[in-house]
Scaffold this motif. Structure first.
Motif, PDB file in Angstrom:
ATOM      1  N   GLN A  17       2.012  10.110 -11.665  1.00  0.00           N
ATOM      2  CA  GLN A  17       0.881   9.180 -11.585  1.00  0.00           C
ATOM      3  C   GLN A  17       0.830   8.321 -10.331  1.00  0.00           C
ATOM      4  OE1 GLN A  17       0.342   6.856 -15.176  1.00  0.00           O
ATOM      5  NE2 GLN A  17       0.552   8.640 -16.501  1.00  0.00           N
ATOM      6  N   PHE A  18       1.905   8.203  -9.570  1.00  0.00           N
ATOM      7  CA  PHE A  18       1.874   7.338  -8.385  1.00  0.00           C
ATOM      8  C   PHE A  18       1.547   8.163  -7.150  1.00  0.00           C
ATOM      9  CE2 PHE A  18       4.169   5.248  -4.792  1.00  0.00           C
ATOM     10  CZ  PHE A  18       3.358   4.134  -4.713  1.00  0.00           C
ATOM     11  N   TYR A  19       0.554   7.693  -6.366  1.00  0.00           N
ATOM     12  CA  TYR A  19       0.122   8.450  -5.181  1.00  0.00           C
ATOM     13  C   TYR A  19       0.179   7.674  -3.881  1.00  0.00           C
ATOM     14  CZ  TYR A  19      -1.034  12.659  -7.681  1.00  0.00           C
ATOM     15  OH  TYR A  19      -0.919  13.822  -8.397  1.00  0.00           O
ATOM     16  N   GLY A  20       0.377   6.357  -3.914  1.00  0.00           N
ATOM     17  CA  GLY A  20       0.485   5.645  -2.656  1.00  0.00           C
ATOM     18  C   GLY A  20      -0.143   4.271  -2.688  1.00  0.00           C
ATOM     19  N   TYR A  21      -0.802   3.922  -1.582  1.00  0.00           N
ATOM     20  CA  TYR A  21      -1.280   2.552  -1.367  1.00  0.00           C
ATOM     21  C   TYR A  21      -2.716   2.546  -0.842  1.00  0.00           C
ATOM     22  CZ  TYR A  21       3.779   2.000  -1.342  1.00  0.00           C
ATOM     23  OH  TYR A  21       5.114   2.061  -1.678  1.00  0.00           O
ATOM     24  N   GLY A  22      -3.410   1.452  -1.115  1.00  0.00           N
ATOM     25  CA  GLY A  22      -4.703   1.244  -0.480  1.00  0.00           C
ATOM     26  C   GLY A  22      -5.876   1.491  -1.387  1.00  0.00           C
ATOM     27  N   LEU A  30      -4.887   8.680   4.890  1.00  0.00           N
ATOM     28  CA  LEU A  30      -3.703   9.126   5.610  1.00  0.00           C
ATOM     29  C   LEU A  30      -2.766   9.765   4.594  1.00  0.00           C
ATOM     30  CD1 LEU A  30      -3.257   5.737   7.484  1.00  0.00           C
ATOM     31  CD2 LEU A  30      -4.278   7.795   8.465  1.00  0.00           C
ATOM     32  N   ILE A  31      -2.416  11.025   4.795  1.00  0.00           N
ATOM     33  CA  ILE A  31      -1.640  11.750   3.781  1.00  0.00           C
ATOM     34  C   ILE A  31      -0.380  12.329   4.420  1.00  0.00           C
ATOM     35  CG2 ILE A  31      -1.643  13.581   2.047  1.00  0.00           C
ATOM     36  CD1 ILE A  31      -4.650  13.333   1.840  1.00  0.00           C
ATOM     37  N   GLY A  32       0.770  11.926   3.887  1.00  0.00           N
ATOM     38  CA  GLY A  32       2.047  12.421   4.368  1.00  0.00           C
ATOM     39  C   GLY A  32       2.793  13.199   3.303  1.00  0.00           C
ATOM     40  N   THR A  84       6.855   4.572  11.123  1.00  0.00           N
ATOM     41  CA  THR A  84       5.768   5.492  10.778  1.00  0.00           C
ATOM     42  C   THR A  84       4.447   4.743  10.683  1.00  0.00           C
ATOM     43  OG1 THR A  84       7.254   7.006   9.618  1.00  0.00           O
ATOM     44  CG2 THR A  84       4.921   7.091   9.016  1.00  0.00           C
ATOM     45  N   TRP A  85       4.452   3.615  10.022  1.00  0.00           N
ATOM     46  CA  TRP A  85       3.220   2.853   9.846  1.00  0.00           C
ATOM     47  C   TRP A  85       2.624   2.440  11.189  1.00  0.00           C
ATOM     48  CZ3 TRP A  85       4.500  -1.171   5.420  1.00  0.00           C
ATOM     49  CH2 TRP A  85       4.755  -0.445   4.228  1.00  0.00           C
ATOM     50  N   GLY A  86       3.471   2.043  12.138  1.00  0.00           N
ATOM     51  CA  GLY A  86       2.969   1.588  13.423  1.00  0.00           C
ATOM     52  C   GLY A  86       2.128   2.640  14.123  1.00  0.00           C
ATOM     53  N   LYS A  87       2.560   3.893  14.054  1.00  0.00           N
ATOM     54  CA  LYS A  87       1.796   4.976  14.690  1.00  0.00           C
ATOM     55  C   LYS A  87       0.519   5.280  13.900  1.00  0.00           C
ATOM     56  CE  LYS A  87       4.770   6.015  18.016  1.00  0.00           C
ATOM     57  NZ  LYS A  87       5.913   5.154  17.692  1.00  0.00           N
ATOM     58  N   LEU A  88       0.581   5.212  12.571  1.00  0.00           N
ATOM     59  CA  LEU A  88      -0.622   5.413  11.762  1.00  0.00           C
ATOM     60  C   LEU A  88      -1.648   4.322  12.044  1.00  0.00           C
ATOM     61  CD1 LEU A  88       0.982   6.423   8.333  1.00  0.00           C
ATOM     62  CD2 LEU A  88      -0.005   7.948  10.056  1.00  0.00           C
ATOM     63  N   ILE A  89      -1.174   3.090  12.185  1.00  0.00           N
ATOM     64  CA  ILE A  89      -2.077   1.983  12.506  1.00  0.00           C
ATOM     65  C   ILE A  89      -2.684   2.184  13.889  1.00  0.00           C
ATOM     66  CG2 ILE A  89      -2.146  -0.499  12.995  1.00  0.00           C
ATOM     67  CD1 ILE A  89       0.050  -0.774  10.778  1.00  0.00           C
ATOM     68  N   ARG A  90      -1.907   2.700  14.813  1.00  0.00           N
ATOM     69  CA  ARG A  90      -2.431   3.006  16.149  1.00  0.00           C
ATOM     70  C   ARG A  90      -3.603   3.986  16.052  1.00  0.00           C
ATOM     71  NH1 ARG A  90      -0.831   2.357  21.365  1.00  0.00           N
ATOM     72  NH2 ARG A  90       0.942   1.113  20.686  1.00  0.00           N
ATOM     73  N   VAL A  91      -3.469   5.004  15.215  1.00  0.00           N
ATOM     74  CA  VAL A  91      -4.570   5.959  15.009  1.00  0.00           C
ATOM     75  C   VAL A  91      -5.784   5.237  14.436  1.00  0.00           C
ATOM     76  CG1 VAL A  91      -5.317   7.988  13.689  1.00  0.00           C
ATOM     77  CG2 VAL A  91      -3.041   7.956  14.748  1.00  0.00           C
ATOM     78  N   LEU A  92      -5.574   4.429  13.399  1.00  0.00           N
ATOM     79  CA  LEU A  92      -6.687   3.734  12.752  1.00  0.00           C
ATOM     80  C   LEU A  92      -7.412   2.795  13.720  1.00  0.00           C
ATOM     81  CD1 LEU A  92      -5.099   2.802   9.302  1.00  0.00           C
ATOM     82  CD2 LEU A  92      -6.995   4.386   9.669  1.00  0.00           C
ATOM     83  N   CYS A 121      -6.547   4.485   2.814  1.00  0.00           N
ATOM     84  CA  CYS A 121      -5.463   4.610   1.838  1.00  0.00           C
ATOM     85  C   CYS A 121      -4.359   5.457   2.437  1.00  0.00           C
ATOM     86  CB  CYS A 121      -5.935   5.151   0.490  1.00  0.00           C
ATOM     87  SG  CYS A 121      -6.676   6.771   0.510  1.00  0.00           S
ATOM     88  N   LEU A 122      -3.170   5.249   1.934  1.00  0.00           N
ATOM     89  CA  LEU A 122      -1.961   5.907   2.415  1.00  0.00           C
ATOM     90  C   LEU A 122      -1.375   6.678   1.239  1.00  0.00           C
ATOM     91  CD1 LEU A 122       0.177   6.130   4.731  1.00  0.00           C
ATOM     92  CD2 LEU A 122       1.249   4.080   3.751  1.00  0.00           C
ATOM     93  N   LEU A 123      -1.482   8.010   1.286  1.00  0.00           N
ATOM     94  CA  LEU A 123      -1.136   8.857   0.146  1.00  0.00           C
ATOM     95  C   LEU A 123       0.059   9.742   0.480  1.00  0.00           C
ATOM     96  CD1 LEU A 123      -4.784   9.999  -0.687  1.00  0.00           C
ATOM     97  CD2 LEU A 123      -3.539   8.060  -1.655  1.00  0.00           C
ATOM     98  N   GLU A 124       0.741  10.203  -0.565  1.00  0.00           N
ATOM     99  CA  GLU A 124       1.906  11.070  -0.378  1.00  0.00           C
ATOM    100  C   GLU A 124       1.754  12.342  -1.215  1.00  0.00           C
ATOM    101  OE1 GLU A 124       3.895  10.305   1.905  1.00  0.00           O
ATOM    102  OE2 GLU A 124       3.744   8.123   2.092  1.00  0.00           O
ATOM    103  N   LEU A 125       2.076  13.475  -0.584  1.00  0.00           N
ATOM    104  CA  LEU A 125       2.051  14.747  -1.299  1.00  0.00           C
ATOM    105  C   LEU A 125       3.115  14.774  -2.395  1.00  0.00           C
ATOM    106  CD1 LEU A 125       1.022  17.667  -1.567  1.00  0.00           C
ATOM    107  CD2 LEU A 125       2.646  18.311   0.223  1.00  0.00           C
ATOM    108  N   LEU A 126       4.289  14.241  -2.095  1.00  0.00           N
ATOM    109  CA  LEU A 126       5.381  14.191  -3.065  1.00  0.00           C
ATOM    110  C   LEU A 126       5.667  12.740  -3.423  1.00  0.00           C
ATOM    111  CD1 LEU A 126       7.676  16.901  -1.457  1.00  0.00           C
ATOM    112  CD2 LEU A 126       6.447  17.099  -3.631  1.00  0.00           C
ATOM    113  N   PRO A 127       6.011  12.446  -4.680  1.00  0.00           N
ATOM    114  CA  PRO A 127       6.016  11.063  -5.151  1.00  0.00           C
ATOM    115  C   PRO A 127       7.301  10.272  -4.957  1.00  0.00           C
ATOM    116  CG  PRO A 127       6.318  12.551  -7.000  1.00  0.00           C
ATOM    117  CD  PRO A 127       6.099  13.411  -5.794  1.00  0.00           C
ATOM    118  N   LEU A 128       8.453  10.934  -4.905  1.00  0.00           N
ATOM    119  CA  LEU A 128       9.715  10.192  -4.929  1.00  0.00           C
ATOM    120  C   LEU A 128      10.143   9.794  -3.517  1.00  0.00           C
ATOM    121  CD1 LEU A 128      11.756  12.206  -7.578  1.00  0.00           C
ATOM    122  CD2 LEU A 128      10.522  10.040  -7.887  1.00  0.00           C
TER     123      LEU A 128
END
Length: 243
Positions: A17-22, A30-32, A84-92, A121-128
């Motif tokens: 049930q958990f997929y990320g933030y935002g 943004l999907i990692g 990781t976030w810093g580069k994603l924010i640079r893209v945004l 939003c910041l999503l993840e393919l895998l949850p853990l």
């Protein structure tokens, strides 16, 4: 806390049930592959407990959730810029017509990144969470058979999570989806149902529908790509995104 075992019922609910933030209603997704962290039994328990107490949300508010698990350095008055976030924010920032500086990235992370009312939003393919693909502590503290090793975990999770992300995309039609990591290109193509094409001399991949521009770029933590690479991705998005 003395390590014993995870609450496997809660752990399994988190996995599904958990997929990320935002904010799913946003223009930028943004999907990692998976979230970093989870370096110890105690760290994972803190994440599970906070997620449970906060309502078992599919998407969390990044700042509030990290405060709840005791990770304050990323969101206090002058936060550490997460790699990781810093580069994603640079893209945004580039994608929305802003020239990123170290301080504007720091402020964006503190005030906007992964927030419930954000434009992304910041999503993840895998949850853990896991600090690396070579790190797998879950077998030591869980009786769930598919957590015996990373390969079994991926086999158990991937199809269901790909299907869920497909449905979320269909339901929301964001203007831009940025996948990061070339290693998972086959999964990104399965989520979108599209074939990605390489952008000449740019070292990223694109696909597009009438509603959404899809990008696959290098992982922000990968060796090699510097700030200019992520600036170029954001600038390409600014030129090509649907209006």
């Amino acid at each position: 806390m003395t390590p014993s075992t995870f609450d496997d019922t809660l752990l399994e609910t988190f996995i599904h049930q958990f997929y990320g933030y935002g904010n799913y209603q946003s223009d930028f997704w943004l999907i990692g592959m998976e979230e970093g962290g989870g370096n110890s039994y105690e760290a994972v328990v803190r994440r599970l407990t906070a997620w449970d107490k906060r309502g078992r949300n599919e998407l969390e508010d990044a700042a509030a959730y990290h405060q709840a698990i005791g990770v304050t350095k990323l969101f206090h008055d002058r936060p550490v810029i997460q790699r990781t976030w810093g580069k994603l924010i640079r893209v945004l920032l580039n994608a929305t017509g802003h020239h990123p500086t170290r301080e504007s990235i720091r402020l964006f992370q503190r005030d906007q990144f992964g927030r419930r009312n954000s434009n992304h939003c910041l999503l993840e393919l895998l949850p853990l969470p896991s600090p690396s693909t070579n790190h797998w502590l879950y077998v030591q503290y869980s009786q769930l058979p598919y957590l015996a090793d990373r390969a079994s975990y991926q086999m158990h999770c991937l199809e269901q999570r790909i299907y869920h992300l497909q449905n979320r995309l269909l339901g929301h039609s964001p203007k831009v989806v940025v996948f990061y990591s070339f290693n998972y290109l086959a999964h990104w193509q399965k989520i979108t149902g599209l074939e990605f094409e390489s952008v000449a001399a740019a070292d990223f991949y694109v696909a597009q529908t009438a509603a959404t521009l899809f990008i696959v770029m290098k992982h922000p933590a990968a060796k090699g790509p510097g700030n200019a690479y992520f600036d170029a991705v954001g600038q390409y998005i600014a030129r090509q995104m649907p209006h």
